[in-house]
Design an enzyme around this catalytic site. Structure first.
Site, short mmCIF file in Angstrom:
data_model
loop_
_atom_site.label_atom_id
_atom_site.label_comp_id
_atom_site.label_asym_id
_atom_site.label_seq_id
_atom_site.Cartn_x
_atom_site.Cartn_y
_atom_site.Cartn_z
N ILE A 30 0.85 -1.18 0.00
CA ILE A 30 0.00 0.00 0.00
C ILE A 30 0.89 1.25 0.00
O ILE A 30 1.99 1.24 0.57
CB ILE A 30 -0.93 -0.01 1.23
CG1 ILE A 30 -1.95 1.13 1.15
CG2 ILE A 30 -0.13 0.07 2.54
CD1 ILE A 30 -3.02 1.05 2.23
N LYS A 31 0.44 2.29 -0.66
CA LYS A 31 1.14 3.59 -0.60
C LYS A 31 0.55 4.35 0.59
O LYS A 31 -0.62 4.71 0.59
CB LYS A 31 0.94 4.36 -1.90
CG LYS A 31 1.70 5.68 -1.95
CD LYS A 31 1.46 6.39 -3.27
CE LYS A 31 2.27 7.67 -3.36
NZ LYS A 31 1.99 8.62 -2.27
N LEU A 32 1.38 4.58 1.59
CA LEU A 32 0.92 5.24 2.81
C LEU A 32 0.98 6.76 2.69
O LEU A 32 1.79 7.30 1.94
CB LEU A 32 1.77 4.79 4.01
CG LEU A 32 1.64 3.33 4.42
CD1 LEU A 32 2.67 2.98 5.48
CD2 LEU A 32 0.24 3.05 4.93
N GLU A 171 -4.19 5.49 -0.85
CA GLU A 171 -3.43 6.49 -1.59
C GLU A 171 -2.92 5.94 -2.92
O GLU A 171 -2.60 6.68 -3.83
CB GLU A 171 -2.22 6.95 -0.76
CG GLU A 171 -2.56 7.94 0.33
CD GLU A 171 -3.10 9.23 -0.22
OE1 GLU A 171 -2.39 9.92 -0.98
OE2 GLU A 171 -4.25 9.57 0.10
N GLY A 172 -2.82 4.61 -2.99
CA GLY A 172 -2.29 3.98 -4.18
C GLY A 172 -1.51 2.74 -3.79
O GLY A 172 -1.68 2.22 -2.68
#
Length: 199
Positions: A30-32, A171-172
């Site tokens: 996950i993009k944090l 977020e991405g």
């Protein structure tokens, strides 16, 4: 500090892409929505370094990492009541007043989400492939000294299909090449895809 890596170390960066790469040589995270941070731990001494090589430790007194000799790459996040990252609350932690920092460290405590291990004891792991560094990280974080510490291990998945949820609800996502060494300051071995927000 007498670690094999000394601050400042530039973090490895991700290339922006429209789609995640597919293949057996990738794992996905996950993009944090937090602050990128390298954590240098030598005995009881801890130095938290921002992406731009600034010291972050004074703003996060609650991030007491277990003693040892290791260097982590990760992200500092503050989570809201819904469990998602609260970047506004995180941003409020960067403040000159010690009293405010201490109050917020209790009201909105941060956690360190570790996703890479760059050094351990007297060995730099930069030239090792990410798959090996990740396995070493998992081994380190299962040590009893990390029980109850404000450190989390970044979840990874093996397929784009599993990572798809992060492109829709977070977020991405980030793809990391399992065979890639760690290249400080370079945009190699990592790809990021931001969530596309539609109206």
């Amino acid at each position: 500090m007498s670690l094999p890596l000394q601050p400042p170390v530039k973090p490895q960066l991700a290339l922006s892409r429209k789609e995640l790469p597919v293949g057996e040589d990738f794992s996905y995270e996950i993009k944090l929505d937090g602050f990128r941070c390298l954590a240098f731990v030598d005995g009881e001494e801890v130095f938290l370094q921002s992406r731009s090589a600034k010291p972050l430790g004074r703003y996060f007194p609650e991030l007491v990492l277990p003693p040892g000799r290791y260097v982590l790459d990760g992200e500092i996040v503050v989570r809201g009541a819904d469990g998602h990252e609260d970047f506004d609350a995180l941003g409020q932690r960067i403040h000159p007043a010690v009293s405010r920092i201490e109050r917020l460290s209790v009201e909105t405590p941060a956690v360190y989400v570790a996703f890479d291990l760059l050094a351990r004891e007297d060995e730099s792991l930069l030239e090792r492939p990410f798959a090996e560094r990740r396995a070493a990280l998992e081994q380190l974080l299962t040590d009893d000294t990390f029980a109850g510490a404000p450190v989390e291990r970044m979840e990874t998945v093996a397929t784009v299909q599993e990572a798809q949820r992060w492109l829709e609800h977070a977020e991405g996502a980030i793809a990391k090449q399992l065979s890639a060494p760690y290249r400080p300051g370079e945009r190699k071995g990592m790809v990021k895809v931001k969530r596309v927000r539609t109206i």
